[in-house]
Enzyme design. Structure first.
Site, PDB file in Angstrom:
ATOM      1  N   THR A 192     -14.420  49.762  29.312  1.00  0.00           N
ATOM      2  CA  THR A 192     -15.370  50.615  28.609  1.00  0.00           C
ATOM      3  C   THR A 192     -16.459  51.145  29.534  1.00  0.00           C
ATOM      4  OG1 THR A 192     -14.999  49.429  26.544  1.00  0.00           O
ATOM      5  CG2 THR A 192     -17.040  50.665  26.718  1.00  0.00           C
ATOM      6  N   GLY A 239     -17.825  41.898  29.213  1.00  0.00           N
ATOM      7  CA  GLY A 239     -17.975  40.463  29.008  1.00  0.00           C
ATOM      8  C   GLY A 239     -17.788  39.685  30.298  1.00  0.00           C
ATOM      9  N   GLU A 253     -11.919  46.258  21.171  1.00  0.00           N
ATOM     10  CA  GLU A 253     -10.451  46.289  21.198  1.00  0.00           C
ATOM     11  C   GLU A 253      -9.928  47.488  20.404  1.00  0.00           C
ATOM     12  OE1 GLU A 253      -8.285  44.561  22.912  1.00  0.00           O
ATOM     13  OE2 GLU A 253      -9.743  43.222  23.813  1.00  0.00           O
TER      14      GLU A 253
END
Length: 669
Positions: free
Chosen positions: A145, A184, A446
């Site tokens: 992303t 993350g 996701e």
């Protein structure tokens, strides 16, 4: 009108059953759950009453210790992911009720970072990185992303340009919009990342002179082969950032503050040519690109197809959280007493019709999603074994649709469960607020749910069109019309039938849901065809977007009901089966009754619609008596649930507050 109208005074209580018997039917991997939860029972320091008072640094430290404790206890997620994906997804489901941040951090490390290396790389990458990723010696990130691009992966801007002189990739962030965002593991722990970037190779056959400093110099054109994944080191062994790497902490979030999300900028970072994860496309030392797949579109689809496991994992974790919330709400409302007849004891909140019609259909959906989630995991596991292209396509659509449907339903259900528990549901110690905040992002990552549902509809349209490849265009629409007609009731009187047996007949319920899917597909096809001629493909799709989303939801609900129905038929215990049958009827009736299409199309007459509404109320009343046993069958231990108002040891209204009072600091005798 045929048959006898269904009347409320015909309600009969469902037989009670042993919740352990139902648990054994629902869960064939409970031995693993028991081992995992036993490990946490022996480590109370890893299970605080609430994490909402922790700083993000404290919460991240807790999650890190939880993950390391799992590894030390012998639970290796990457081994599960590589050798038994059913265990991997089940472990994630178990961990969701410990702390959803733990599930997400584990998913980033093993499904995304580890999974990208295993699935997008070659055996060389696996040998080099597998053990260190598995042991968490090499914490990693999944850097897809960007600030300006999330769902539209094909439009990512980060560049990976091959330097032919040094045999290296130069990873670079060309502008602020291309900064990797929400990554993350990046803010604190990540030492490497799978970076998705545009693979560009110099075209040495073509150079163009351009103005330089007082003379003309050649400029080599770059050939863009689309988005690929590259392993890029981020930090050294001591945790210091490597040259060209800039990482900022994304800070506090609405939830999941135990996950260290970061934003990453690359400034001409060099990595070896072999750091390209090159299962679907490779580059030799001379800069020659080759791929077993013939087009950039096919390579891109294959790359993303290998990442569907993330969506499967989200379905599992979302269903787990839904089970936890339903357990708390059903147990609390079964014991919490409020009002009652004059001069009589107060009655339980769940004895009110409004509470029953709010919570019991949600419980039915919870069971439905449990069985459909199991089906998805089974199909995914089979796909990984066989690599059957038709199954790959089916799993892609099913995982996209179920992820969107499950997470959207759970997000709404978490709010309803919180509201059903009144003011005490608002207490952080009872965890419903935390569940709601942590889970909210599941609707976005996701794959944004709206985008994923469009993928489902696109595949349905493609499948029907492919049956008539080379045939006149009208053939496909004629076929859709025939399919639609086959879903209609063979006897027009069925439209008006209010008989109990008919309304609960799986043949009627299945046909109604299939009719809705076929009808929606048929009308969408006609509308797209009409608008495409005037507006072009993109604007035609946008003009029909809500219709497209309705088709996807209709299809997914039909699949979910069929999974539920199969589970009912395979249940051997007669008392358990009766409750499951009532739940499956309630689920299908809710899907049908809530969609105006059936009444607009005269599929269901007004009198029949009213009979269905009455039946749903009556089914909720029948299921009320077994509702506590139905949530007990989820077998969530009290030390994992950790919600004082929803613990299993409450035997009456006076006991429901005992642990709650203790949590507040009162002495309780």
């Amino acid at each position: 009108m045929t048959g006898k109208p269904y009347r409320q005074n015909s309600i009969r209580s469902l037989p009670t059953f042993d919740s352990h018997v139902l648990e054994t039917y629902l869960d064939d991997q409970r031995e693993l759950k028991n081992k995992v939860y036993s490990m946490f029972r022996g480590r109370p320091d890893l299970l605080p009453e609430t994490v909402e008072g922790l700083s993000k640094e404290e919460h991240r430290s807790l999650v890190r210790r939880q993950l390391i404790a799992l590894l030390e206890a012998g639970f290796n997620p990457l081994d599960f992911f590589s050798h038994d994906v059913r265990k991997y997804f089940y472990l994630g489901e178990c961990l969701a009720l410990v702390d959803l941040s733990l599930t997400v951090k584990s998913g980033v490390q093993y499904s995304l970072w580890g999974g990208s290396v295993v699935n997008l790389g070659t055996e060389m990458h696996r040998k080099k990185y597998f053990d260190d990723i598995a042991s968490f010696r090499l914490p990693g990130c999944f850097a897809m992303t960007e600030l300006k691009h999330g769902s539209n992966v094909a439009a990512l801007q980060t560049e990976a340009v091959l330097d032919l002189m040094t045999d290296e990739w130069v990873i670079h962030t060309p502008d602020d919009g291309a900064i990797k965002w929400w990554i993350g593991n990046a803010a604190d722990d990540g030492r490497a990342a799978s970076v998705f970037a545009r693979l560009k190779i110099p075209d040495t056959s073509s150079t163009h002179p351009v103005p330089g400093s007082g003379h003309l110099r050649p400029q080599v054109q770059l050939i863009d082969h689309g988005v690929h994944a590259f392993i890029v080191p981020l930090r050294d062994a001591s945790g210091s950032l490597l040259p060209g790497i800039e990482i900022k902490d994304c800070g506090y979030k609405v939830g999941l503050n135990g996950v260290d999300n970061g934003a990453v900028r690359f400034t001409h970072v060099r990595v070896p040519r072999t750091n390209l994860l090159d299962r679907f496309g490779t580059v030799d030392k001379g800069g020659c690109y080759s791929s077993p797949l013939t087009s950039q579109a096919r390579r891109f689809a294959a790359t993303l197809g290998e990442l569907t496991g993330g969506r499967v994992g989200l379905c599992c974790s979302s269903v787990s959280l839904l089970k936890g919330a339903m357990t708390i709400a059903i147990r609390y409302t079964s014991h919490r007493e409020q009002f009652g007849p004059p001069d009589s004891p107060e009655i339980a909140v769940l004895d009110y019709q409004s509470s029953q019609t709010k919570l019991i259909p949600m419980l039915a959906s919870c069971y439905a999603l449990h069985f459909s989630k199991n089906f998805l995991v089974k199909q995914y596991s089979e796909m990984k074994k066989t690599r059957d292209p038709h199954l790959v396509e089916e799993v892609h659509a099913l995982s996209a649709g179920l992820k969107a449907y499950v997470t959207h339903f759970t997000a709404n259900a978490l709010s309803v469960c919180r509201e059903s528990c009144g003011g005490h549901g608002y207490a952080a110690v009872n965890r419903l607020g935390m569940m709601r905040s942590d889970h909210d992002i599941f609707q976005t990552f996701e794959g944004d749910n709206t985008v994923l549902l469009q993928q489902v509809s696109a595949l349905l349209l493609k499948q029907y069109k492919s049956q008539f490849k080379g045939a006149p265009l009208t053939s496909s629409y004629r076929f859709l019309g025939q399919l639609l007609a086959s879903s209609l009731p063979s006897n027009p009187l069925v439209t008006y039938d209010t008989d109990i047996r008919h309304l609960r007949d799986p043949v009627f319920l299945t046909s109604a849901l299939e009719y809705r899917t076929a009808r929606t597909l048929f009308t969408l096809s006609l509308r797209l065809r009409k608008h495409r001629a005037k507006l072009g493909a993109f604007h035609a799709w946008n003009q029909c977007l809500n219709h497209t989303l309705n088709l996807a939801n209709a299809y997914i609900e039909s699949v979910v009901y069929k999974c539920f129905l199969k589970a009912v038929e395979e249940c051997l215990d007669p008392d358990c089966r009766r409750s499951l049958k009532a739940l499956s009827d309630l689920y299908a009736l809710r899907c049908i009754e809530s969609d105006m299409l059936f009444r607009n199309e005269d599929y269901i007459a007004p009198a029949k619609a009213k009979a269905m509404q009455r039946l749903m109320v009556d089914l909720c009343s029948e299921l009320r008596g077994v509702a506590p046993a139905l949530v007990d069958a989820f077998a969530i231990p009290d030390h994992i649930l950790r919600a004082p108002i929803g613990l299993s040891n409450s035997t009456g209204a006076s006991d429901v507050y005992k642990e709650y009072l203790l949590a507040a600091g009162f002495d309780v005798v």
